[in-house]
Design a protein around this motif. Sequence first.
Motif, PDB file in Angstrom:
ATOM      1  N   ASN A  49       1.085  -0.806  -0.124  1.00  0.00           N
ATOM      2  CA  ASN A  49      -0.011  -0.300  -0.531  1.00  0.00           C
ATOM      3  C   ASN A  49       0.537   1.704  -0.384  1.00  0.00           C
ATOM      4  N   VAL A  50       1.500   1.401  -1.243  1.00  0.00           N
ATOM      5  CA  VAL A  50       2.691   2.484  -1.096  1.00  0.00           C
ATOM      6  C   VAL A  50       1.317   3.830  -1.617  1.00  0.00           C
ATOM      7  N   GLU A  51       0.756   4.024  -2.209  1.00  0.00           N
ATOM      8  CA  GLU A  51      -0.469   4.665  -1.783  1.00  0.00           C
ATOM      9  C   GLU A  51      -0.777   5.787   0.173  1.00  0.00           C
ATOM     10  N   GLU A  52      -0.803   4.572   0.171  1.00  0.00           N
ATOM     11  CA  GLU A  52      -1.345   5.537   1.868  1.00  0.00           C
ATOM     12  C   GLU A  52      -0.067   5.053   3.225  1.00  0.00           C
ATOM     13  N   ASN A  58       1.767   5.422  -9.031  1.00  0.00           N
ATOM     14  CA  ASN A  58       3.076   4.779 -10.357  1.00  0.00           C
ATOM     15  C   ASN A  58       4.362   4.501 -10.023  1.00  0.00           C
ATOM     16  N   PHE A  59       4.026   3.835  -9.012  1.00  0.00           N
ATOM     17  CA  PHE A  59       5.449   3.622  -8.592  1.00  0.00           C
ATOM     18  C   PHE A  59       6.086   2.399  -9.292  1.00  0.00           C
ATOM     19  N   ALA A  60       5.636   1.824 -10.288  1.00  0.00           N
ATOM     20  CA  ALA A  60       6.452   0.876 -10.570  1.00  0.00           C
ATOM     21  C   ALA A  60       7.040   1.529 -11.982  1.00  0.00           C
ATOM     22  N   THR A  61       6.897   2.454 -12.680  1.00  0.00           N
ATOM     23  CA  THR A  61       7.226   3.358 -13.249  1.00  0.00           C
ATOM     24  C   THR A  61       9.070   4.287 -12.799  1.00  0.00           C
ATOM     25  N   LEU A  62       8.482   4.395 -10.879  1.00  0.00           N
ATOM     26  CA  LEU A  62       9.267   5.016 -10.514  1.00  0.00           C
ATOM     27  C   LEU A  62      10.191   5.021  -9.994  1.00  0.00           C
ATOM     28  N   LEU A  63       9.947   3.408  -9.499  1.00  0.00           N
ATOM     29  CA  LEU A  63      11.213   2.322  -9.678  1.00  0.00           C
ATOM     30  C   LEU A  63      12.361   1.902 -10.467  1.00  0.00           C
ATOM     31  N   ALA A  64      11.220   1.929 -11.723  1.00  0.00           N
ATOM     32  CA  ALA A  64      13.054   1.520 -13.166  1.00  0.00           C
ATOM     33  C   ALA A  64      13.668   2.567 -13.011  1.00  0.00           C
ATOM     34  N   ASP A  65      13.300   3.529 -12.651  1.00  0.00           N
ATOM     35  CA  ASP A  65      13.329   5.072 -12.685  1.00  0.00           C
ATOM     36  C   ASP A  65      14.936   5.065 -11.816  1.00  0.00           C
ATOM     37  N   THR A  66      14.460   4.756 -10.642  1.00  0.00           N
ATOM     38  CA  THR A  66      15.065   4.914  -9.733  1.00  0.00           C
ATOM     39  C   THR A  66      16.881   3.915  -9.832  1.00  0.00           C
ATOM     40  N   LEU A  67      16.792   2.277 -10.368  1.00  0.00           N
ATOM     41  CA  LEU A  67      17.221   1.950 -10.912  1.00  0.00           C
ATOM     42  C   LEU A  67      18.004   2.110 -11.915  1.00  0.00           C
ATOM     43  N   GLY A  68      18.205   3.265 -11.753  1.00  0.00           N
ATOM     44  CA  GLY A  68      18.832   3.381 -13.483  1.00  0.00           C
ATOM     45  C   GLY A  68      17.534   2.798 -14.875  1.00  0.00           C
ATOM     46  N   LEU A  69      17.073   1.743 -14.611  1.00  0.00           N
ATOM     47  CA  LEU A  69      16.682   0.968 -15.799  1.00  0.00           C
ATOM     48  C   LEU A  69      14.939   1.024 -16.680  1.00  0.00           C
ATOM     49  N   THR A  70      15.449   2.823 -16.499  1.00  0.00           N
ATOM     50  CA  THR A  70      14.545   3.928 -17.332  1.00  0.00           C
ATOM     51  C   THR A  70      14.023   3.034 -18.721  1.00  0.00           C
ATOM     52  N   GLY A  71      13.134   2.459 -19.176  1.00  0.00           N
ATOM     53  CA  GLY A  71      12.132   1.949 -20.340  1.00  0.00           C
ATOM     54  C   GLY A  71      12.010   0.364 -19.953  1.00  0.00           C
ATOM     55  N   VAL A  72      12.966  -0.395 -18.825  1.00  0.00           N
ATOM     56  CA  VAL A  72      12.258  -1.414 -18.900  1.00  0.00           C
ATOM     57  C   VAL A  72      11.511  -1.679 -17.974  1.00  0.00           C
ATOM     58  N   PRO A  73       9.820  -2.803 -18.375  1.00  0.00           N
ATOM     59  CA  PRO A  73       8.454  -2.866 -18.700  1.00  0.00           C
ATOM     60  C   PRO A  73       8.840  -2.866 -16.569  1.00  0.00           C
ATOM     61  N   SER A  74       8.019  -2.442 -16.407  1.00  0.00           N
ATOM     62  CA  SER A  74       7.789  -2.473 -14.689  1.00  0.00           C
ATOM     63  C   SER A  74       6.520  -3.227 -14.182  1.00  0.00           C
ATOM     64  N   THR A  75       6.080  -3.533 -13.874  1.00  0.00           N
ATOM     65  CA  THR A  75       4.354  -3.827 -13.554  1.00  0.00           C
ATOM     66  C   THR A  75       4.479  -4.143 -12.215  1.00  0.00           C
TER      67      THR A  75
ATOM     68  N   TYR B  44      -6.415 -12.665 -12.285  1.00  0.00           N
ATOM     69  CA  TYR B  44      -5.656 -10.974 -12.388  1.00  0.00           C
ATOM     70  C   TYR B  44      -6.104 -10.191 -12.304  1.00  0.00           C
ATOM     71  N   LEU B  45      -5.961  -9.347 -11.425  1.00  0.00           N
ATOM     72  CA  LEU B  45      -6.832  -7.997 -11.514  1.00  0.00           C
ATOM     73  C   LEU B  45      -5.970  -6.999 -11.647  1.00  0.00           C
ATOM     74  N   GLY B  46      -7.093  -5.736 -12.584  1.00  0.00           N
ATOM     75  CA  GLY B  46      -6.353  -4.208 -12.558  1.00  0.00           C
ATOM     76  C   GLY B  46      -7.123  -3.772 -11.990  1.00  0.00           C
ATOM     77  N   VAL B  47      -6.515  -3.086 -10.964  1.00  0.00           N
ATOM     78  CA  VAL B  47      -7.287  -1.696 -10.404  1.00  0.00           C
ATOM     79  C   VAL B  47      -6.043  -0.270 -10.117  1.00  0.00           C
ATOM     80  N   MET B  48      -6.571   0.513 -10.597  1.00  0.00           N
ATOM     81  CA  MET B  48      -4.731   1.498 -10.153  1.00  0.00           C
ATOM     82  C   MET B  48      -4.720   2.104  -8.780  1.00  0.00           C
ATOM     83  N   ASN B  49      -6.456   2.501  -8.016  1.00  0.00           N
ATOM     84  CA  ASN B  49      -5.724   3.131  -7.159  1.00  0.00           C
ATOM     85  C   ASN B  49      -7.193   2.529  -6.074  1.00  0.00           C
TER      86      ASN B  49
END
Lengths: 500, 500
Positions: A49-52, A58-75, B44-49
């Motif tokens: 629960n990164v939201e709360e 949008n944490f999957a993207t943030l992490l790819a970025d932080t890891l220097g792996l911008t571009g890599v698919p992140s789920t 597999y369940l997709g909900v954004m927030n």
Amino acid sequence: MDVYISGVGMTKFGRSKEPLDKMMAEAASSALKEAQLEKVEAIYLGVMNVEEFVGDSNFATLLADTLGLTGVPSTRVETASSTGAGAFEAALYAVASGHMKHVLVLAGEKMTHLPTAKTTRILSEVIDRSERRYGATMPALAAMIAQKYAREFNLSPLKLEDILAQVAIKNHSNGSFNPYAQFRKIITKEDYLKSQMVAFPLRLYDCAPITDGASAIVLTSQPTPIKVSGIGHATDTAALRHRASLTSFNSTKEAAQKAYIMAQLNPSDIQFAEVHDAFTLFEIMGTEDLGLFSPGEGWKALEEGITLLRGRLPINPSGGLKARGHPVGASGLAQLVEIVYQLRGDAGRERQIERAEIGLAHSIGGLGNNNLVTILERSDRNRILKVGTTRSREGWSPDYHPEIRVSKKVTTPPPTEGVGILETFTTLYATPEGFRSPLTLGFVKTDTGEMVMACNPDYRFPNELKIGKKVYLKMRERLYVFEKFTLWSRLIRWIKGLSE
Amino acid sequence: MDVYISGVGMTKFGRSKEPLDKMMAEAASSALKEAQLEKVEAIYLGVMNVEEFVGDSNFATLLADTLGLTGVPSTRVETASSTGAGAFEAALYAVASGHMKHVLVLAGEKMTHLPTAKTTRILSEVIDRSERRYGATMPALAAMIAQKYAREFNLSPLKLEDILAQVAIKNHSNGSFNPYAQFRKIITKEDYLKSQMVAFPLRLYDCAPITDGASAIVLTSQPTPIKVSGIGHATDTAALRHRASLTSFNSTKEAAQKAYIMAQLNPSDIQFAEVHDAFTLFEIMGTEDLGLFSPGEGWKALEEGITLLRGRLPINPSGGLKARGHPVGASGLAQLVEIVYQLRGDAGRERQIERAEIGLAHSIGGLGNNNLVTILERSDRNRILKVGTTRSREGWSPDYHPEIRVSKKVTTPPPTEGVGILETFTTLYATPEGFRSPLTLGFVKTDTGEMVMACNPDYRFPNELKIGKKVYLKMRERLYVFEKFTLWSRLIRWIKGLSE
């Protein structure tokens, strides 16, 4: 396609000043270094629960970025408190499908920066909505399970206390040898008894702590010394009152059975396990649900020393959630990191289990409603065929035949008033915001056979209540309240009966 | 292992009184009915927030329960606004791995019950943290991209307005034929021009609406008429200022390339597509990034009627996010449901595309930072080999060679004051809580070549600003502010230079 592990990493668990993405990057960096990789084909990210907790999205993207792996698919993947194991499962299938060669699984949570009351509220959101309305917290539900377990297997209150203390003492002792553990101090029975009552009979030392931490694993299709042998996943209803049993988790039993079938291994093949001990009793129940011990015998194995670090079947060599700590999203993956350390012989002189070749991890999501079981194995191990078993997947079945009982949802509403049987109860001392402390909560089986949650703000002394006794149920402010079944309530009922 | 689709379902999109789990159950029930299944091996369940929109947690378990599938493994997946496509990808690998035969993918979001300001805030959380500090919203960033696109491809403000209007008019027209669409009324250019300015040059009719809705797909390893041919996924930095380009999304280009390679198809094989039109310009950019049209030519195809429902390459036959509606978590999967309807010939007389055999769906996560491209195909289609191409996966490559430019994270902090070039800008009228309206925001390229976000509360009239002009950057309350580069600021700079 078989899937292997080429690298693992984790941060020290505990209170951290680092932001969550930096902690996760630290764990990822160790795992990628071990795997000798600079890039992966995908990232699977477990945060509950990164939201709360952190206020990010949008944490999957943030992490790819932080890891220097911008571009890599992140789920991002989430299955409540088994999230780390859930992310591992999704990543496993990505590699097993042949679409990916190298995948990074990354899991973490940051919790200590919030006030405990807020953390408790966020954690409580995994509980069924109508049970939450009564003020039920995770410790309260776990406490009711512990009471029921003691009743079912004839453990006196003192005996139960002793067993729970032994789990805490064992896991703190194991944790003292683990450089990644939040608590590295051993505790005594005296320390345990001095710790604050959270929800009778569970004390603070029965509950996993609030923790920051991250863990990482690299999965690969190229053979390495560590192979993923089996995985199983199952859910159960979030509402505890609709469960088929209160003394075992069906979701663990189903997940375990699937994992044994996939791995073609029996419970007796398991040499050590990381078992989800968010509450001390859950370790004992877990070892039973996994088929490692018979129902009601888990505590005996503990007493006999079988589950000690130097016992025949060590449970939670890492210190478990209890001592290593429990950053909710990270724990399911951290368990697997520990299994890898043990299988590689990297756990350090004091913590290392001898000749570790097969290890199992068991992760609970919510109050036992979204559970995963994973088995890892040394790939150089000589599999010895047992007499009467075959190596072909078809037709092979494990020596594990648990009674799988999925709960059925109740469709008819239970009566609003009447006699019932107290199935289990607790007195909650650490109540959530807006609830008076102490708060007595219970499950009551109604005349019509349905289970309801009920509260009783008046009964403050648990010794006045007994599982199996009749109680009288009433509705007050749209909540069930239960009272002692007295001559008086019997009389009222009789008069009502007359007037109908 | 090849993966097929055996059933699809969705709710009518729009404002719903049903709770989210019930809406999702409705979509799931249609899909399971089509697939003639009562049970699946996983969900597999997709909900954004769901945490912030609905206040729920442990949603994967809740859904299994609501569906009457208690016990079935259930995993929540999230990739920001491409979540529905992200869940589809995870499920695809589970089936492709051979571990599962039948899997339910389910996606949804409930948004209309909250005040618009709160919804906007939750949606804005996907934006890079430091850009959010300036008051940037999704429409503001999209507006800056639109301005830059017009500049790069020499579109006058009137021309840009006309093109954007044409996207909205086309998609509303398509939506009028879609019983599942939120908006079923056609709009005219006049309606478009009357609609409120949200962030110059984007009006309300350039933005996808706030919507409730759910969609579902059953994936199977058993051949059916609809096959999943290819999927691709890529991320990009969340920070728009660190992007290699502001007029194309690298994440779409990379995802598309992967999907074409997996499907062994070329952009020219695509007969129709659902393109993520959260903002009208994104549809045009999307068709370019997907290789359907050359960079800067997407708008010409629109003008020529190529992308109309009866054109050579219909784009968003469903009405797109613009008219069908955009329940963020559900959209990525709803696009795939539309592709299936079209491929099966089930789209209804008015909406049905003739001889539809290959369709593509393109879903954007965040502001173009977590994108997926999926290609579905009729499995009875006769693949005709083109001269010079081979059918072996090894060595085959599509006629699609986009310039893939992943952004690099800037490590040196940009200067706190100095001259820069205005790269793009917008004036935001629908500002988030705590920001004065209107609010002018821009990206400025500094002397040292770094891009920064900057605001200018004083310039209210966009016609005083021009892309490519010099501006003067200052720090005020830890935010960059930009001003016109005047003789006066030039003088101050000269004096400063002397004193150094």
